[in-house]
Write a protein that holds these residues in place. Structure first.
Motif, PDB file in Angstrom:
ATOM      1  N   ASN A  17       0.855  -1.067  -0.041  1.00  0.00           N
ATOM      2  CA  ASN A  17      -0.094  -0.391  -0.103  1.00  0.00           C
ATOM      3  C   ASN A  17       0.930   1.128   0.282  1.00  0.00           C
ATOM      4  O   ASN A  17       0.520   1.904  -0.962  1.00  0.00           O
ATOM      5  CB  ASN A  17      -1.020  -0.122   1.430  1.00  0.00           C
ATOM      6  CG  ASN A  17      -1.732  -1.483   0.884  1.00  0.00           C
ATOM      7  OD1 ASN A  17      -2.614  -1.257   0.218  1.00  0.00           O
ATOM      8  ND2 ASN A  17      -2.334  -1.565   2.010  1.00  0.00           N
ATOM      9  N   LYS A  18       1.941   1.289   0.521  1.00  0.00           N
ATOM     10  CA  LYS A  18       2.684   2.253   0.647  1.00  0.00           C
ATOM     11  C   LYS A  18       3.992   2.250  -0.239  1.00  0.00           C
ATOM     12  O   LYS A  18       4.725   2.890  -0.551  1.00  0.00           O
ATOM     13  CB  LYS A  18       3.740   2.339   2.236  1.00  0.00           C
ATOM     14  CG  LYS A  18       2.612   2.501   3.301  1.00  0.00           C
ATOM     15  CD  LYS A  18       3.387   2.966   4.337  1.00  0.00           C
ATOM     16  CE  LYS A  18       2.714   2.858   5.887  1.00  0.00           C
ATOM     17  NZ  LYS A  18       3.054   3.280   6.997  1.00  0.00           N
ATOM     18  N   GLN A  19       3.609   0.860  -1.412  1.00  0.00           N
ATOM     19  CA  GLN A  19       4.992   0.991  -1.884  1.00  0.00           C
ATOM     20  C   GLN A  19       6.297   1.481  -1.270  1.00  0.00           C
ATOM     21  O   GLN A  19       7.237   2.145  -2.405  1.00  0.00           O
ATOM     22  CB  GLN A  19       4.518   1.701  -3.476  1.00  0.00           C
ATOM     23  CG  GLN A  19       2.895   1.728  -4.396  1.00  0.00           C
ATOM     24  CD  GLN A  19       3.408   2.383  -6.261  1.00  0.00           C
ATOM     25  OE1 GLN A  19       4.440   2.291  -5.542  1.00  0.00           O
ATOM     26  NE2 GLN A  19       1.609   2.751  -6.202  1.00  0.00           N
ATOM     27  N   GLN A  20       6.532   0.720  -0.379  1.00  0.00           N
ATOM     28  CA  GLN A  20       7.590   1.432   0.355  1.00  0.00           C
ATOM     29  C   GLN A  20       8.748   0.111   0.986  1.00  0.00           C
ATOM     30  O   GLN A  20       7.838  -1.180   1.018  1.00  0.00           O
ATOM     31  CB  GLN A  20       7.136   1.517   1.860  1.00  0.00           C
ATOM     32  CG  GLN A  20       8.472   2.347   2.165  1.00  0.00           C
ATOM     33  CD  GLN A  20       8.142   2.798   3.814  1.00  0.00           C
ATOM     34  OE1 GLN A  20       7.560   3.495   4.212  1.00  0.00           O
ATOM     35  NE2 GLN A  20       8.958   3.412   4.801  1.00  0.00           N
ATOM     36  N   SER A  21      10.006  -0.311   0.458  1.00  0.00           N
ATOM     37  CA  SER A  21      10.797  -0.669   0.481  1.00  0.00           C
ATOM     38  C   SER A  21      11.338  -1.309   2.546  1.00  0.00           C
ATOM     39  O   SER A  21      11.522  -0.348   3.081  1.00  0.00           O
ATOM     40  CB  SER A  21      11.851  -1.227   0.002  1.00  0.00           C
ATOM     41  OG  SER A  21      13.270  -1.845   0.327  1.00  0.00           O
TER      42      SER A  21
END
Length: 437
Positions: free
Chosen positions: A127-131
């Motif tokens: 959802n955050k497109q975060q690593s």
């Protein structure tokens, strides 16, 4: 007639035992049943093979099974994986949002030379497109299951804040054969039941395996001499040490949190009592003095007290006594029968076998919730429970018809993994400690 759990029983057997060494054992058949609809959805994409021969171990498959049996995660089935990104830059997040996945794991396997493989993985928040994580392991091709468990542990800890316990081991006893032809084996395996190794074998009963805190040794009971004696087996060197051989019962060993002492149940004083044995000096300290049967000791995590089973109130119940002795306090009051305690790492939960009528189930008493008790197994004949080191899962033994099997169960009881031999019985499970990272 009073019913006691197996480690209560006085069994008089004879003949000789022989050390088998760490050799491969009969594998357990593994099935996962149940699931939790509210568990966190996560997709583990099959790892890309970048050169070299594809390994026989499917890392992603091992990780999916780890997550599913924990009860905290719900892994997307391999057949439902519609895209196969190998790194974060390849991920099309819209696809995984449509599939309602909260997290995605991608990875790749490379030939590192000299029989070694480099395994790289990334964890992303969909959802955050975060690593969230990006790490690598280099390991022999034959140890990819271990790598998969370690990756699953790191991901579990990153998301939940609790250290994962997939890269741990369990010990258990198998009994194969009938009557005088039965062979008992002490087995050590991965926490999911794979890679079983025999560390001791006997023509007589083996009972009560207990892990040392460093995971290098196992204390257990053997009847090879015609009497119940307690041994310590070093599973790294294969050496074995006799530590208690009094006349009568030598039973139910339990390691202190610092590994310097064993709590035991010994009957040479007349009836089974709780003792503490200093392994360096061999000095014994008697903790209980009662006409009842006192057995199945287990240490509190702080090492200051010991829980044990006693029928001093008329039926088996769990009591607590100071590790230096003194008056014991009764802990369990719900249920006609409570025995075989296992204590969570934080001391807040006590798992046990609770009996009501002819039904014996695994129950957890939560001391942080005023002694609230909940059941995590269906019965009717369940026994011998052991917490994982992070208390997220438990192992217990069950009798199904004439067979003994094991179950690994999530702490909420919603997911169970059945572990059974194709031919023979499995019993007396003990979940090992964390391995050194």
């Amino acid at each position: 007639m009073r019913k006691f759990s197996p480690s209560f029983a006085v069994i008089l057997l004879a003949l000789a035992a022989w050390f088998a060494g760490p050799v491969a054992a009969q594998s357990l058949n593994v099935d996962i049943v149940g699931g939790v609809k509210t568990a966190t959805p996560i997709v583990v994409v099959p790892f890309a093979q970048q050169g070299g021969t594809p390994p026989s171990t499917d890392i992603a498959d091992v990780m999916r099974n780890d997550f599913n049996r924990s009860g905290k995660f719900r892994s997307l089935a391999k057949s439902d994986v519609v895209e196969f990104p190998a790194q974060g830059s390849d991920i099309k997040f819209a696809t995984w949002r449509l599939l309602k996945q909260d997290y995605i794991v991608v990875g790749r396997i490379k030939d590192a030379g000299d029989g070694m493989l480099r395994v790289e993985y990334e964890l992303w928040d969909v959802n955050k497109q975060q690593s969230l994580l990006a790490q690598a392991f280099t390991a022999p091709a034959g140890d990819l299951r271990g790598v998969a468990h370690q990756i699953a542990d790191q991901i579990y800890e990153k998301i939940t804040g609790v250290r994962g316990a997939f890269w741990t081991r369990m010990a258990y006893i198998t009994a194969v054969g009938l009557g005088n032809n039965t062979t008992y084996s002490l087995i050590v395996a991965d926490s999911d039941g794979f890679n079983p190794q025999v560390v001791a074998r006997s023509k007589e009963s083996l009972l009560s395996p207990a892990w040392s805190p460093d995971g290098r040794k196992i204390a257990y009971v053997s009847f090879e001499s015609g009497n119940s004696n307690i041994y310590i087996q070093d599973i790294t060197t294969g050496s074995r040490q006799l530590v208690s051989s009094h006349k009568g019962i030598n039973g139910a060993p339990a390691w202190s949190p610092d590994g310097s002492r064993l709590a035991l149940s010994l009957s040479y004083v007349g009836n089974p009592e709780i003792f503490v044995l200093n392994l360096a000096t061999r000095q014994e300290t008697r903790l209980t003095n009662n006409l009842a049967i006192d057995t199945e000791p287990v240490w509190a995590p702080d090492g200051q007290s010991i829980y044990f089973t006693s029928d001093r109130s008329g039926r088996p119940q769990i009591y607590q006594v100071s590790a230096s002795g003194g008056d014991a306090q009764r802990i369990t009051f719900q249920g006609q029968y409570n025995a075989k305690a296992s204590v969570s790492y934080d001391g807040k939960q006590i798992a046990m076998v609770q009996g009501n009528g002819n039904v014996y189930r695994i129950a957890i008493l939560d001391r942080s919730l005023g002694g609230q008790v909940r059941f995590i197994s269906p019965g009717p004949i369940d026994d011998a429970v052991s917490f994982a080191p992070n208390a997220s899962m438990l192992l217990y033994a069950a009798t199904e018809g004439s067979r003994g099997v094991l179950y690994s169960v999530s702490n909420d009881g919603m997911v169970r993994q059945r572990l059974a031999l194709a031919d023979g019985n499995v019993q007396e499970p003990a979940w090992g400690p964390y391995r050194q990272r």
